[in-house]
Scaffold this motif. Structure first.
Motif, mmCIF file in Angstrom:
data_model
loop_
_atom_site.group_PDB
_atom_site.id
_atom_site.type_symbol
_atom_site.label_atom_id
_atom_site.label_comp_id
_atom_site.label_asym_id
_atom_site.label_seq_id
_atom_site.Cartn_x
_atom_site.Cartn_y
_atom_site.Cartn_z
ATOM 1 N N PHE A 1 0.839 -1.211 0.000
ATOM 2 C CA PHE A 1 0.000 0.000 0.000
ATOM 3 C C PHE A 1 0.870 1.255 0.000
ATOM 4 C CE2 PHE A 1 -2.024 3.377 2.509
ATOM 5 C CZ PHE A 1 -3.123 3.653 1.694
ATOM 6 N N LEU A 2 1.949 1.242 0.810
ATOM 7 C CA LEU A 2 2.832 2.403 0.848
ATOM 8 C C LEU A 2 3.519 2.614 -0.503
ATOM 9 C CD1 LEU A 2 4.452 1.972 4.387
ATOM 10 C CD2 LEU A 2 2.721 3.644 3.687
ATOM 11 N N GLY A 3 3.914 1.486 -1.147
ATOM 12 C CA GLY A 3 4.487 1.596 -2.482
ATOM 13 C C GLY A 3 3.484 2.154 -3.480
ATOM 14 N N PHE A 4 2.238 1.682 -3.371
ATOM 15 C CA PHE A 4 1.175 2.180 -4.251
ATOM 16 C C PHE A 4 0.958 3.672 -4.035
ATOM 17 C CE2 PHE A 4 -3.247 2.895 -5.503
ATOM 18 C CZ PHE A 4 -3.291 2.266 -6.728
ATOM 19 N N LEU B 1 1.399 6.832 -6.641
ATOM 20 C CA LEU B 1 0.407 7.883 -6.903
ATOM 21 C C LEU B 1 1.031 9.265 -6.760
ATOM 22 C CD1 LEU B 1 -2.769 6.467 -5.091
ATOM 23 C CD2 LEU B 1 -2.229 6.399 -7.534
ATOM 24 N N VAL B 2 1.896 9.413 -5.744
ATOM 25 C CA VAL B 2 2.592 10.697 -5.571
ATOM 26 C C VAL B 2 3.492 10.969 -6.775
ATOM 27 C CG1 VAL B 2 4.285 11.949 -4.172
ATOM 28 C CG2 VAL B 2 2.498 10.602 -3.057
ATOM 29 N N ALA B 3 4.194 9.916 -7.252
ATOM 30 C CA ALA B 3 5.078 10.078 -8.411
ATOM 31 C C ALA B 3 4.293 10.502 -9.651
ATOM 32 C CB ALA B 3 5.823 8.772 -8.687
ATOM 33 N N LEU B 4 3.037 10.037 -9.761
ATOM 34 C CA LEU B 4 2.209 10.432 -10.909
ATOM 35 C C LEU B 4 1.975 11.937 -10.947
ATOM 36 C CD1 LEU B 4 -0.541 7.649 -10.942
ATOM 37 C CD2 LEU B 4 1.131 8.092 -12.740
ATOM 38 N N LEU B 5 2.008 12.573 -9.774
ATOM 39 C CA LEU B 5 1.709 13.998 -9.694
ATOM 40 C C LEU B 5 2.932 14.880 -9.875
ATOM 41 C CD1 LEU B 5 -0.780 13.922 -6.670
ATOM 42 C CD2 LEU B 5 -1.306 13.897 -9.109
ATOM 43 N N THR B 6 4.078 14.275 -10.218
ATOM 44 C CA THR B 6 5.300 15.053 -10.403
ATOM 45 C C THR B 6 5.419 15.519 -11.857
ATOM 46 O OG1 THR B 6 6.584 13.047 -10.847
ATOM 47 C CG2 THR B 6 6.499 13.814 -8.569
ATOM 48 N N GLY C 1 1.311 -0.505 -19.679
ATOM 49 C CA GLY C 1 1.173 -0.458 -18.223
ATOM 50 C C GLY C 1 1.750 -1.694 -17.562
ATOM 51 N N ALA C 2 1.502 -2.869 -18.160
ATOM 52 C CA ALA C 2 2.046 -4.109 -17.602
ATOM 53 C C ALA C 2 3.567 -4.100 -17.635
ATOM 54 C CB ALA C 2 1.507 -5.313 -18.370
ATOM 55 N N SER C 3 4.152 -3.504 -18.671
ATOM 56 C CA SER C 3 5.615 -3.417 -18.770
ATOM 57 C C SER C 3 6.180 -2.526 -17.669
ATOM 58 C CB SER C 3 6.016 -2.887 -20.146
ATOM 59 O OG SER C 3 5.602 -3.758 -21.171
ATOM 60 N N ALA D 1 0.719 1.534 -9.391
ATOM 61 C CA ALA D 1 0.159 2.884 -9.353
ATOM 62 C C ALA D 1 0.563 3.683 -10.591
ATOM 63 C CB ALA D 1 0.618 3.603 -8.084
ATOM 64 N N LEU D 2 1.816 3.497 -11.046
ATOM 65 C CA LEU D 2 2.260 4.210 -12.250
ATOM 66 C C LEU D 2 1.580 3.659 -13.503
ATOM 67 C CD1 LEU D 2 6.120 4.837 -12.003
ATOM 68 C CD2 LEU D 2 4.274 6.489 -11.823
ATOM 69 N N ALA D 3 1.305 2.362 -13.511
ATOM 70 C CA ALA D 3 0.785 1.718 -14.714
ATOM 71 C C ALA D 3 -0.719 1.929 -14.906
ATOM 72 C CB ALA D 3 1.091 0.219 -14.658
ATOM 73 N N LEU D 4 -1.477 2.004 -13.812
ATOM 74 C CA LEU D 4 -2.936 2.043 -13.899
ATOM 75 C C LEU D 4 -3.480 3.144 -14.806
ATOM 76 C CD1 LEU D 4 -4.374 1.161 -10.372
ATOM 77 C CD2 LEU D 4 -4.749 -0.029 -12.530
ATOM 78 N N PRO D 5 -2.991 4.397 -14.673
ATOM 79 C CA PRO D 5 -3.598 5.460 -15.498
ATOM 80 C C PRO D 5 -3.515 5.190 -16.996
ATOM 81 C CG PRO D 5 -2.200 6.397 -13.788
ATOM 82 C CD PRO D 5 -1.956 4.927 -13.782
ATOM 83 N N PHE D 6 -2.428 4.583 -17.455
ATOM 84 C CA PHE D 6 -2.260 4.368 -18.893
ATOM 85 C C PHE D 6 -3.300 3.373 -19.421
ATOM 86 C CE2 PHE D 6 1.825 5.753 -17.266
ATOM 87 C CZ PHE D 6 2.110 6.809 -18.122
ATOM 88 N N GLY D 7 -3.583 2.324 -18.637
ATOM 89 C CA GLY D 7 -4.602 1.377 -19.059
ATOM 90 C C GLY D 7 -6.005 1.948 -18.935
#
Length: 842
Positions: A371-374, A378-383, A415-417, A538-544
């Motif tokens: 969860f902390l990694g997720f 999510l925080v990294a997505l906002l950078t 996203g899977a990659s 978390a990084l992959a989800l938005p692309f899919g």
């Protein structure tokens, strides 16, 4: 200024124009060729796609495009000889800048002549260039280059001297796999000694050196080269007579490994040292040496020897079987680390059989770190490095595919990659853990590694504040980007890898936090994998998701200054985390400077710094002028202000523990409240405790109380949570303080054991382990006796060293932990009753 603005607008326009494609129209290669005996030509060759051009080095900087330039940052063993030599450039009108300019098309080779001042030269620098076609320009790019050049003739040598040196025959044949993986051991040492009629002892160390290798002399001209050989006495009562003698055929030649003249021995060498013994204690010594061949060196090594001062003979290392005191002491030490009377399968009482074990929390721990990694993802997505890429990448897949279904499939593969790439990064840590089950614990508690984390996190913070950018080498990104053009599944994977590389300046600090936090937890490499999986997901989800539902793209906020605000807030968080790692090192090494008062003060300042920044009271380089805080900024500022006030309450005095008040939210993060300048406390909560097993056991026997062994760590998060959240419970506190003898053993204590207590232990797996520190001793005891290396770990034993019930690990439920303690007391009472009955019968 007008031309500069034009250049900037062209670059910005081209970025929007190429949003669906990454251009890489220029490929650079670097080489050199010797120019006579003491010169070389550095060659920079550009292969340029048709329609594109690279600008000359001679155009004036600042009035149009960025000219090609070379920054030679490091020149070792060479000096520049003249300026850049470039081929004839093409001169023509450039519509991008509305002026005539000089440029290169198709290909160009630029050269720089250097003079070689040493046999080996190392040159490093950076190439800057800009490329355009007839309608657009790409941003300037920066490539690092390096050259390692061997002169045809060593500068200063005559031709006759060169002919006297026979060069090894060049070969292109690959070495056999066994040879490539070989552990080199090219030097074998033997020792002999003799005692003369005056009682003086001469010891001789003889080295047999493998062909092609050499050992360095004891007298070298500089500390900048290899380690000099040393022949020393270390222990015993002795007086050295004269100096160490070197015997053998010394070679004084140029060494390509260190690019200097050095003295060394090949085939064989010997060292002699004479001393007189002034006591009966064996004299211990060592020979310290370093060896190299023409291409590589082996790290310095030390070979020890021991001499009987009475006979003057070398003492062979053999196991003692005569029942001597030394043998008995060694046996006692071994027995202390593996308590033979403790049987984990047959505890005195099974009433706590359903209790918490160290492994019971693994799944919940995995979910927490996932969860902390997720959350970190999510925080990294906002950078700024990642967020703008979401609509661009999704649009690329949906518009470049033949139908919507294929576009969605490609985005899902992308996203899977991403997910797979971040999981793969954790694999090396599994290999490390397989080599030694204690290695991740050793890494996480290593003082110098924690200090290194502190430095790295401070650097990350300064980067987040906008003073510089942290990026991986541009050459790596270019190569991976080129591979992404392969198409298909492999091409999609390399596109994902490109994102991971180019976004490193934003994701790197977050990944570093995740890495450092995971390896300092009890789950080891598996927790790291869980954290990386959460981050990648978390990084992959938005692309899919956005590929499947492209209409959602319209709801995304626009990129802007708020992305930079996220980075700055993360910068303050990085400073706080840096202090946490420095605190770990301070606790483990007993430096004593970063106590609870200073720790809380720095964290409070970080929290108030976020408040000041979000309110607009302080600004950083990349911030836009005219900032006014919005609702989200004001809410975030209020949260950080409230947390800062909460941390201030940690300075309240607690009469029960006779030190500062523990803060529940900082349990396991901040040092314990008793680690204080003003109100120091050696044991948690003011309890009486022992920090060595032997002292605690002796006390338990004298008062006839059961023992609570607390395997803990200075850098153990869950240990502090237990001490500050569970132990303060009135019933638990009274049981520990009144009914048990508490022995707290710190497995990460780096304090050295007295020299006579240091020894080599053979583990149950047959691995030899040197016991040098208190942490080594307690960690090995926990592993060998209780079959775990996780902390906290609690074991209840009797004064006769019998296990009372099943040991437990982290147990955050106070009632459950109280049952564990009560179960041990019941077992102890039964043990006492049985002992009394036996005595009565006798």
């Amino acid at each position: 200024m007008k031309k500069i603005a034009t250049t900037f607008l062209l670059i910005i326009a081209s970025l929007f124009q190429v949003s669906a494609q990454v251009y890489n129209p220029v490929e650079w290669t670097f080489d050199y060729k010797l120019d006579g005996d003491e010169h070389a030509l550095l060659q920079f060759h550009a292969t340029i796609e048709k329609g594109w051009h690279v600008y000359s080095t001679t155009i004036e900087d600042g009035i149009g495009p960025v000219p090609t330039s070379f920054d030679f940052q490091s020149l070792e063993g060479a000096t520049l000889d003249g300026g850049i030599i470039e081929p004839e450039a093409h001169k023509d009108y450039d519509p991008n800048f509305d002026m005539e300019l000089l440029w290169f098309e198709n290909s160009a080779t630029l050269q720089q002549r250097v003079k070689l001042t040493a046999g080996m030269a190392a040159i490093k620098g950076e190439l800057t260039y800009m490329t355009c076609d007839d309608s657009k320009c790409l941003p300037p790019d920066y490539l690092e280059f390096s050259f390692d050049i061997e002169a045809a003739i060593k500068p200063g040598n005559t031709s006759s001297e060169v002919e006297a040196i026979e060069a090894p025959e060049a070969t292109t044949e690959a070495a056999p796999e066994e040879e490539q993986n070989e552990i080199h051991n090219p030097v074998t040492w033997s020792f002999s000694s003799a005692k003369n009629e005056n009682g003086e002892i001469t010891v001789r160390a003889t080295a047999a050196i493998a062909e092609g290798w050499h050992v360095y002399s004891k007298d070298l001209p500089s500390e900048d080269g290899p380690e000099a050989t040393a022949f020393n006495l270390l222990e015993g009562d002795y007086t050295i007579i004269g100096e160490v003698k070197e015997i053998g055929e010394m070679h004084s030649e140029y060494d390509p490994n260190f690019m200097m003249d050095l003295d060394y021995y090949s085939d064989e060498m010997a060292l002699e040292l004479t001393f007189s013994a002034t006591g009966d204690k064996p004299v211990k010594g060592e020979v310290y040496f370093m060896c190299c061949d023409a291409e590589k060196c082996i790290p310095p090594d030390a070979i020890e020897f021991m001499i009987d001062p009475n006979t003057g003979e070398i003492i062979e290392e053999t196991a003692s079987t005569d029942g001597s005191d030394a043998s008995n002491e060694a046996t006692a030490r071994l027995e202390n680390l593996k308590i033979g009377s403790i049987d984990l399968n047959n505890p005195g009482n099974d009433c706590a059989e359903g209790g918490h074990s160290s492994s019971n929390d693994t799944s919940s721990g995995m979910m927490t770190i996932f969860f902390l990694g997720f959350l970190g993802g999510l925080v990294a997505l906002l950078t700024p490095c990642v967020f703008p890429m979401i609509p661009l990448t999704v649009s690329f897949f949906t518009k470049s595919s033949s139908d919507k279904k294929k576009g969605i499939m490609n985005a899902l593969l992308y996203g899977a990659s991403i997910f797979l790439i971040y999981v793969i990064l954790s694999i090396p840590f599994h290999l490390m853990e397989n080599l030694d089950p204690e290695i991740l614990n050793s890494i996480s508690t290593n003082a110098w590694l924690n200090t290194a984390f502190f430095v790295v996190f401070v650097v990350f913070a300064i980067s987040f504040f906008g003073y510089f950018e942290i990026t991986l080498p541009s050459g790596m990104a270019n190569k991976v980007d080129t591979a992404s053009n392969l198409g298909g599944l492999l091409g999609t994977f390399f596109m994902a890898l490109t994102l991971a590389i180019v976004s490193f300046s934003c994701t790197g600090p977050i990944l570093g936090t995740l890495l450092a936090g995971a390896i300092s937890s009890d789950g080891g490499a598996m927790q790291l994998t869980a954290g990386m999986a959460g981050f990648g997901l978390a990084l992959a989800l938005p692309f899919g998701l956005f590929a499947a539902f492209p209409g959602w793209l319209n709801s995304l906020p626009r990129s802007g200054g708020w992305l930079n605000q996220v980075k700055v807030v993360l910068g303050f968080v990085e400073v706080a985390l840096a202090v946490k790692f420095l605190s770990n090192a301070d606790l483990v090494e007993h430096w004593g400077f970063l106590r609870i008062e200073l720790f809380l003060a720095i964290w409070i300042l970080c929290g108030l710094g976020v408040v000041a920044y979000l309110m607009g009271w302080i600004r950083f380089p990349h911030d836009s002028p005219g900032y006014k805080p919005g609702k989200i900024a004001l809410t975030t500022a209020a949260v950080f202000f409230a947390f800062s006030v909460y941390m201030m309450t940690g300075f309240r005095y607690d009469e029960k523990s006779e030190t500062f008040t523990s803060l529940t939210l900082l349990s396991g993060i901040a040092p314990s409240a008793g680690y204080s300048y003003i109100y120091p406390a050696d044991c948690p909560l003011g309890l009486e405790c022992f920090h060595t097993y032997e002292e605690g056991l002796a006390h338990a026997k004298s008062v006839n109380k059961p023992i609570l062994i607390d395997f803990t760590g200075y850098a153990c998060v869950n240990c502090r949570k237990m001490e500050e959240n569970v132990w303060p419970d009135p019933e638990i506190y009274s049981r520990i303080s009144e009914d048990y003898v508490l022995i707290s053993l710190y497995v990460d204590d780096r304090k050295k054991l007295p020299e006579e207590e240091q020894f080599e232990f053979v583990t149950a797996q047959g691995r030899k382990k040197k016991i040098k520190t208190y942490g080594d001793k307690w960690a090995t005891m926990e592993t060998e006796t209780f079959g775990t290396n996780a902390q906290p770990h609690y074991a209840l034993i009797s004064p006769s060293e019998e296990l009372l019930n099943i040991p437990v690990g982290y147990t955050p439920d106070a009632d459950e932990y109280k049952e564990f303690l009560d179960c041990g007391l019941e077992a102890f009472e039964l043990t006492n009753q049985n002992a009394t009955a036996v005595i009565s019968q006798n």
